[in-house]
Scaffold this motif. Structure first.
Motif, PDB file in Angstrom:
ATOM      1  N   GLU A 250      35.985  54.001  45.166  1.00  0.00           N
ATOM      2  CA  GLU A 250      37.323  54.175  45.485  1.00  0.00           C
ATOM      3  C   GLU A 250      37.531  53.957  46.580  1.00  0.00           C
ATOM      4  OE1 GLU A 250      39.305  55.319  43.146  1.00  0.00           O
ATOM      5  OE2 GLU A 250      37.559  55.679  41.535  1.00  0.00           O
ATOM      6  N   ALA A 251      38.701  53.436  47.503  1.00  0.00           N
ATOM      7  CA  ALA A 251      39.020  52.889  48.469  1.00  0.00           C
ATOM      8  C   ALA A 251      40.358  53.202  49.217  1.00  0.00           C
ATOM      9  CB  ALA A 251      38.738  51.407  48.652  1.00  0.00           C
ATOM     10  N   HIS A 252      40.784  52.840  49.960  1.00  0.00           N
ATOM     11  CA  HIS A 252      42.444  53.193  50.644  1.00  0.00           C
ATOM     12  C   HIS A 252      43.054  52.053  50.193  1.00  0.00           C
ATOM     13  CE1 HIS A 252      46.281  53.570  53.248  1.00  0.00           C
ATOM     14  NE2 HIS A 252      45.910  54.819  52.628  1.00  0.00           N
ATOM     15  N   ALA A 253      44.188  51.970  49.791  1.00  0.00           N
ATOM     16  CA  ALA A 253      44.851  49.884  49.699  1.00  0.00           C
ATOM     17  C   ALA A 253      44.344  49.024  51.149  1.00  0.00           C
ATOM     18  CB  ALA A 253      45.879  50.349  49.376  1.00  0.00           C
ATOM     19  N   ARG A 254      44.780  49.604  51.772  1.00  0.00           N
ATOM     20  CA  ARG A 254      44.863  49.307  53.293  1.00  0.00           C
ATOM     21  C   ARG A 254      43.185  49.318  53.787  1.00  0.00           C
ATOM     22  NH1 ARG A 254      47.837  52.944  57.973  1.00  0.00           N
ATOM     23  NH2 ARG A 254      47.069  50.739  59.512  1.00  0.00           N
ATOM     24  N   GLN A 255      42.088  49.588  52.760  1.00  0.00           N
ATOM     25  CA  GLN A 255      41.009  48.395  53.886  1.00  0.00           C
ATOM     26  C   GLN A 255      40.754  47.322  52.295  1.00  0.00           C
ATOM     27  OE1 GLN A 255      38.804  52.913  52.268  1.00  0.00           O
ATOM     28  NE2 GLN A 255      37.736  51.623  53.722  1.00  0.00           N
ATOM     29  N   LEU A 256      41.567  46.610  51.496  1.00  0.00           N
ATOM     30  CA  LEU A 256      41.555  45.767  50.532  1.00  0.00           C
ATOM     31  C   LEU A 256      41.596  44.780  51.904  1.00  0.00           C
ATOM     32  CD1 LEU A 256      43.744  46.930  47.900  1.00  0.00           C
ATOM     33  CD2 LEU A 256      41.207  46.619  48.146  1.00  0.00           C
ATOM     34  N   VAL A 257      40.723  43.389  50.890  1.00  0.00           N
ATOM     35  CA  VAL A 257      41.281  42.124  52.372  1.00  0.00           C
ATOM     36  C   VAL A 257      40.863  40.943  51.204  1.00  0.00           C
ATOM     37  CG1 VAL A 257      39.514  43.050  54.248  1.00  0.00           C
ATOM     38  CG2 VAL A 257      38.280  41.887  52.651  1.00  0.00           C
ATOM     39  N   THR A 258      41.199  40.055  51.785  1.00  0.00           N
ATOM     40  CA  THR A 258      41.588  38.554  50.720  1.00  0.00           C
ATOM     41  C   THR A 258      40.170  39.108  49.943  1.00  0.00           C
ATOM     42  OG1 THR A 258      42.887  36.870  51.826  1.00  0.00           O
ATOM     43  CG2 THR A 258      41.892  36.104  50.810  1.00  0.00           C
ATOM     44  N   GLY A 259      39.871  38.757  48.487  1.00  0.00           N
ATOM     45  CA  GLY A 259      38.601  38.606  47.896  1.00  0.00           C
ATOM     46  C   GLY A 259      37.905  40.072  46.464  1.00  0.00           C
ATOM     47  N   SER A 260      38.879  41.439  47.391  1.00  0.00           N
ATOM     48  CA  SER A 260      38.573  42.127  47.032  1.00  0.00           C
ATOM     49  C   SER A 260      39.133  42.559  45.249  1.00  0.00           C
ATOM     50  CB  SER A 260      39.482  43.181  47.933  1.00  0.00           C
ATOM     51  OG  SER A 260      38.977  43.521  48.578  1.00  0.00           O
ATOM     52  N   CYS A 261      38.836  42.815  44.728  1.00  0.00           N
ATOM     53  CA  CYS A 261      39.047  42.698  43.419  1.00  0.00           C
ATOM     54  C   CYS A 261      38.755  44.383  42.746  1.00  0.00           C
ATOM     55  CB  CYS A 261      37.992  42.566  42.082  1.00  0.00           C
ATOM     56  SG  CYS A 261      37.315  40.689  42.102  1.00  0.00           S
ATOM     57  N   VAL A 262      40.535  44.781  42.171  1.00  0.00           N
ATOM     58  CA  VAL A 262      40.714  45.997  41.734  1.00  0.00           C
ATOM     59  C   VAL A 262      41.028  46.407  39.673  1.00  0.00           C
ATOM     60  CG1 VAL A 262      42.012  46.431  44.014  1.00  0.00           C
ATOM     61  CG2 VAL A 262      43.104  45.653  41.902  1.00  0.00           C
ATOM     62  N   ASP A 263      40.524  47.661  39.742  1.00  0.00           N
ATOM     63  CA  ASP A 263      40.539  48.059  38.035  1.00  0.00           C
ATOM     64  C   ASP A 263      40.502  49.481  38.163  1.00  0.00           C
ATOM     65  OD1 ASP A 263      40.779  46.637  35.783  1.00  0.00           O
ATOM     66  OD2 ASP A 263      39.043  48.420  35.754  1.00  0.00           O
ATOM     67  N   PRO A 264      41.678  49.701  37.723  1.00  0.00           N
ATOM     68  CA  PRO A 264      42.899  48.935  37.391  1.00  0.00           C
ATOM     69  C   PRO A 264      43.887  48.665  38.211  1.00  0.00           C
ATOM     70  CG  PRO A 264      43.785  51.129  37.037  1.00  0.00           C
ATOM     71  CD  PRO A 264      41.860  51.800  37.496  1.00  0.00           C
ATOM     72  N   LEU A 265      45.039  48.294  37.790  1.00  0.00           N
ATOM     73  CA  LEU A 265      46.308  47.818  38.719  1.00  0.00           C
ATOM     74  C   LEU A 265      47.457  48.764  38.940  1.00  0.00           C
ATOM     75  CD1 LEU A 265      46.795  45.499  40.543  1.00  0.00           C
ATOM     76  CD2 LEU A 265      48.255  44.336  38.691  1.00  0.00           C
ATOM     77  N   PRO A 266      46.926  49.524  40.664  1.00  0.00           N
ATOM     78  CA  PRO A 266      47.843  50.379  40.175  1.00  0.00           C
ATOM     79  C   PRO A 266      49.265  49.758  39.991  1.00  0.00           C
ATOM     80  CG  PRO A 266      46.581  50.678  41.989  1.00  0.00           C
ATOM     81  CD  PRO A 266      46.269  49.391  41.193  1.00  0.00           C
ATOM     82  N   THR A 267      50.254  50.879  39.398  1.00  0.00           N
ATOM     83  CA  THR A 267      51.876  50.120  39.505  1.00  0.00           C
ATOM     84  C   THR A 267      52.894  51.235  40.004  1.00  0.00           C
ATOM     85  OG1 THR A 267      51.889  52.103  37.182  1.00  0.00           O
ATOM     86  CG2 THR A 267      51.055  48.845  36.839  1.00  0.00           C
ATOM     87  N   GLY A 268      52.051  51.973  40.814  1.00  0.00           N
ATOM     88  CA  GLY A 268      53.330  53.104  41.307  1.00  0.00           C
ATOM     89  C   GLY A 268      54.373  51.922  42.728  1.00  0.00           C
TER      90      GLY A 268
END
Length: 200
Positions: free
Chosen positions: A84-102
């Motif tokens: 689990e991570a905060h969206a601000r921690q994502l970088v180019t290349g990060s893969c997420v599952d599921p894709l949040p829709t809010g």
């Protein structure tokens, strides 16, 4: 009978929010009052109480600061295990599952790109640190314009999802937009960045 100066000092330092110092001075003042018979027991107890409260507040601030810093530390481009991570921690290349829709994305589940995933961050858009909030529509449009999929990817059903800062996150210092590649056909495996992506 003289007034114990350490008792006064403990109250003063406690009022100045120097919790640990006030606590120590209050404790020492009580010991000296007991040993020397000086006045100021009430002040010493007040100083000790202010010290305890001030120390607890200081610890809370330090813990909160550490947690905030951890939640903003960028992740590796490809993690080794789901987390689990905060969206601000994502970088180019990060893969997420599921894709949040809010409307505002906060918590995300980041997975290794070799595992089935819903989307991958393929580009980032950095707003200028000194920029004025442009409004949600303009922020969304700027990030969306940075999403650059190839014609082959579009023909294969890949679409771009743009995540822009919101007014609330902008006020907290968020200046990063993300472009994610996803598809409605099913889960992805591999990475868009190195050409190993397998489309469903």
């Amino acid at each position: 009978m003289p007034l114990e100066p350490l008792a006064v000092a403990s109250v003063v330092t406690g009022a100045l929010a120097l919790g640990p110092v006030a606590g120590v001075l209050g404790f020492l003042a009580l010991r000296r009052i007991r040993a020397r018979g000086t006045r100021g027991r009430g002040l010493a107890w007040i100083g000790l109480a202010l010290g305890v409260v001030g120390t607890l507040v200081l610890v809370g601030v330090l813990v909160g600061t550490a947690l905030t810093a951890r939640n903003q530390r960028p992740l590796p481009a490809d993690v080794t295990a789901p987390r689990e991570a905060h969206a601000r921690q994502l970088v180019t290349g990060s893969c997420v599952d599921p894709l949040p829709t809010g409307a505002e994305v906060d918590a995300v589940r980041v997975v290794p790109c070799g595992d089935p995933h819903a989307a991958q961050v393929v580009t980032e858009y950095a707003f200028d640190d000194a920029a004025v909030w442009p409004g949600q529509a303009a922020a969304d449009a700027r990030v969306a314009a940075s999403c650059d999929l190839t014609p082959t990817e579009r023909d294969a059903g890949v679409r771009a999802v743009a995540w822009a800062p919101t007014a609330a996150s902008w006020a907290r210092g968020d200046r990063l937009g993300l472009c994610l590649a996803t598809t409605d056909a099913g889960k992805l495996t591999g990475s868009f960045l190195d050409g190993t992506v397998h489309l469903p």
